[in-house]
Design a protein around this motif. Structure first.
Motif: not given
Length: 232
Positions: A126-130, A165, A168, A180
């Motif tokens: 996981t990271d901020v993009t998905g 994902v 936004c 999401s």
């Protein structure tokens, strides 16, 4: 394992996929034959994937999916019992990171020792993009051979999992928290003969499986949101 999961959802890689059914169905069903592919069981493989919008930020949804106590509510590999995390290898220097390789086992209930005969190998990223969570059932004997230094290519895996994902643009839908997009993907060996054909019963089985899984995740999300509202 993760690359094979992504190839199964996106119909990419070295496999030739044939679409089953029509595009108007909620779940996309594809079919391929597996023969002489290292790490792949031989036979007829069905892949099913479904995407749904969830009223929860992607990092919080990902954390819920990793919760071993809640897993029995959606995972057919853990019916009626929590998962036990036997081994966890972090992929990050941050001790609180959710990026890890895990070996899980369903706790046996009611004297059912058969639940201990299959382990679950899981890769979470996981990271901020998905976020991505991929897992596959593995045989105890096969994984023991690998852990003792054996050849990992002898372990046949058909990975399933989730891609999440962030949406936004969904703040107004989720009470200001955002939402999401969740994509659920399954790969199932329906026949160990590569020359076999796919029948309607097999297709209905995989559709029912992915539909139940998505509904189980929705129930977990709903319960979590209700609990947060009560605590607040």
């Amino acid at each position: 394992m993760t690359a094979n999961f992504c190839a199964g959802v996106c119909a990419t890689g070295n496999h030739k996929w044939d679409v089953v059914g029509n595009a108007s169905e909620a779940a996309k069903i594809m079919f391929r034959t597996s023969l002489n592919n290292p790490g792949d069981p031989p036979g007829a493989v069905l892949s099913a994937n479904m995407s749904v919008w969830m009223p929860m930020p992607h990092q919080r949804l990902f954390a819920l999916m990793l919760n071993e106590e809640l897993r029995s509510q959606w995972d057919v590999l853990s019916p009626g019992s929590a998962m036990q995390n036997m081994i966890r290898l972090s992929k990050s220097q941050d001790p609180g990171s959710l990026n890890a390789i895990s070996l899980l086992r369903a706790n046996a209930t009611g004297g059912n020792a058969n639940q201990n005969s299959v382990l679950v190998l899981q890769d979470s990223t996981t990271d901020v993009t998905g976020s991505l969570m991929v897992y596959a059932a593995v045989d105890v004997e096969a994984i023991t051979v690998v852990m003792n230094g054996g050849d990992s290519s002898c372990v046949a895996l058909l990975p399933s999992g989730f891609a999440i994902v962030p949406d936004c643009m969904a703040e107004s839908k989720a009470g200001g928290e955002g939402g999401s997009l969740l994509t659920v993907g399954f790969q199932i060996l329906v026949n160990d003969l590569p020359s076999s054909k796919i029948n309607v019963e097999s297709v209905n089985t995989v559709i029912n499986l992915i539909t139940r899984t998505v509904q189980g995740i929705k129930d977990v999300v709903h319960s979590n949101q209700q609990g947060r509202h009560i605590s607040n």
